[in-house]
Design an enzyme around this catalytic site. Structure first.
Site, PDB file in Angstrom:
ATOM      1  CB  SER A 199      -0.952  -0.060   1.190  1.00 36.59           C
ATOM      2  OG  SER A 199      -1.950   0.910   1.068  1.00 36.59           O
ATOM      3  CG  HIS A 407      -5.853  -2.341   1.635  1.00 34.82           C
ATOM      4  ND1 HIS A 407      -5.276  -2.188   0.402  1.00 34.82           N
ATOM      5  CD2 HIS A 407      -5.127  -1.571   2.475  1.00 34.82           C
ATOM      6  CE1 HIS A 407      -4.256  -1.353   0.488  1.00 34.82           C
ATOM      7  NE2 HIS A 407      -4.135  -0.970   1.738  1.00 34.82           N
TER       8      HIS A 407
END
Ligand SMILES: *[C@@H]1O[C@H](CO)[C@@H](O)[C@H](O)[C@H]1NC(C)=O
Ligand SMILES: *[C@@H]1O[C@H](CO)[C@@H](O)[C@H](O)[C@H]1NC(C)=O
Ligand SMILES: *[C@@H]1O[C@H](CO)[C@@H](O)[C@H](O)[C@H]1NC(C)=O
Ligand SMILES: *[C@@H]1O[C@H](CO)[C@@H](O)[C@H](O)[C@H]1NC(C)=O
Length: 434
Positions: A199, A407
């Site tokens: 990320s 995520h």
């Protein structure tokens, strides 16, 4: 742009006397929010938490927790060119590696509001730090400025000096990532290393390649996990709202003295840590919140175990600056991967242009392979695919097969060993010499 917008709306409101009260109330709410988010707070001692039933793992730091499972780790202090003191960890002895370490070293970088602990919170069967070091790679873990391991500076006191908190991914990419790469290379004597960024951990790498010519060449391979660059299509309403609120209100918040948010030991982290381990009901609620925060599809099958949920909130959120959060708010609205937008006038002064300059994605010349999830509510597949189309040297893009993969699964799922590790291992091996 937003500053003037806020001023204008404050102006409009103030012009109507009946609304003055609302403005006062809003200011008060902002101040209270600032206090809650920042307050160093509860200071529960470890023994107290232990007797309250916190899982032991949630109370241990990286060195202690890895030792608990038979791994030996070292702590390293790294100084950046602008005086920040960062902590890195290196796993020097893995439980299941019985041969010489492979080279070159591997640097593993966490995401927004995380720390190196995120890679071990799901335990030795799933934490990527364990899986990677068990496969005999020489694993180093970074911690960026502002999180609880990297809250030091040679001059600035993070508790007193607002200047400490004047950073976003720009500074992390220009100072922290290069300093950690240099440190590892110098310490191990290698010319290059392999980099894995989750990320923000990829976003900051892209910033480095754009802004620090030469540094990209110190890396053989980038494994990019759910890379965050622009976030135009982010579907999580909570994340959008929170970051955009920071973007709009950064000025107001800093007037209340709020520069640091979601720090460990701060009220918000202590509260969730307490709340999430309190009972089965609150635990389930915490899982629901992670889900709502993170994913698109609402039928997620709980790949994050109860135990991991209880442990991870002892280490998450790990803290960052309001400015960094605000920059994410900006990235929700922009179709570009660019520097902080301070509004036309200030941009002209700072950048010499009304629009903030874009990061040069063509400068990420290193080979990149990317793994991303279909159900990721924070980093949408469309933004990942947009990013990969800009990069000049993409080896492969792998969409995780599990349609529910989101995520947080990258760091906390119990299934990383089957879903993403084999591909990571395949590429690390390809870019390993011994
Ligand atoms: C982790 O805990 C150990 C033992 O309590 C302590 O010596 C060490 O300084 C801690 N490390 C960090 C980085 O906080
Ligand atoms: C490089 O490593 C050597 C020995 O490991 C150390 O003495 C030196 O201070 C390091 N240099 C930097 C810039 O970290
Ligand atoms: C996890 O928690 C949920 C809700 O409290 C419970 O139904 C489930 O059995 C738990 N799972 C495990 C493996 O303990
Ligand atoms: C972007 O980086 C590439 C590769 O280093 C370089 O050739 C190009 O000139 C850069 N573009 C800009 C606008 O700086």
């Amino acid at each position: 742009m937003f500053a003037s917008e806020v001023l204008r709306s404050v102006d409009n409101m103030a012009s109507k006397r009946s609304n003055t009260f609302k403005v006062l109330l809003a200011s008060l709410a902002v101040a209270a929010l600032g206090y809650v988010l920042r307050s160093p707070s509860l200071y529960l001692r470890r023994e107290t938490k232990s007797s309250l039933g916190y899982p032991k793992d949630s109370l241990l730091n990286f060195t202690e927790l890895t030792a608990e499972y038979g791994y030996l780790s070292e702590e390293h202090k790294v100084l950046t060119d602008d005086g920040y003191i960062l902590t890195m960890f290196r796993i020097v002895k893995a439980r299941n590696c019985h041969r010489a370490k492979r080279s070159p070293p591997v640097l593993l970088m966490h995401g927004l509001l995380q720390s190196s602990d995120s890679w071990i919170d799901s335990g030795p069967d799933a934490g990527l730090a364990y899986l990677i070091s068990d496969a005999c790679y020489d694993l180093w873990l970074g911690n960026v400025r502002g999180n609880y391991y990297s809250r030091g500076h040679v001059r600035l006191d993070p508790d007193k000096d607002p200047a400490y908190w004047k950073f976003y991914i720009e500074e992390i990419g220009i100072y922290d990532v290069p300093a950690m790469i240099d440190y590892v290379l110098n310490y191990t004597g290698f010319q290059k290393l392999n980099y894995i960024g989750f990320s923000q951990g990829t976003g900051t790498f892209l910033v480095m390649c754009s802004e620090k010519p030469g540094y990209c060449d110190k890396v053989k391979l980038v494994i990019s996990l759910a890379p965050a660059s622009r976030q135009m299509h982010t579907q999580s309403k909570i994340f959008r709202t929170v970051t955009q609120t920071f973007y709009r209100m950064e000025g107001l918040l800093s007037m209340t003295g709020l520069q640091e948010v979601f720090s460990k030991g701060g009220f918000s982290q202590e509260f969730v840590a307490f709340f999430c381990q309190l009972s089965g009901v609150t635990e389930r609620l915490c899982e629901k919140v992670i889900d709502a925060f993170d994913h698109v599809d609402s039928t997620h099958l709980g790949s994050i175990t109860n135990q991991t949920t209880r442990v991870l909130f002892g280490h998450f959120p790990a803290g960052t600056s309001v400015h960094n959060m605000a920059r994410y708010g900006q990235s929700m609205n922009s179709g570009r991967f660019e520097k902080f937008d301070y509004g036309r006038e200030q941009n002209l002064v700072l950048y010499g242009s009304e629009e903030p300059p874009q990061y040069n994605l063509s400068a990420t010349t290193v080979p990149v392979m990317c793994i991303y999830g279909k159900n990721d509510g924070l980093v949408d597949t469309r933004d990942v695919e947009w990013l990969m189309a800009q990069l000049p040297n993409v080896l492969e893009m792998v969409k995780v097969e599990d349609p529910q993969w989101n995520h947080m699964d990258v760091t906390y799922s119990q299934y990383t060993g089957d879903t993403i590790f084999p591909k990571i291992n395949e590429y690390l091996l390809k870019y390993t010499s011994a």
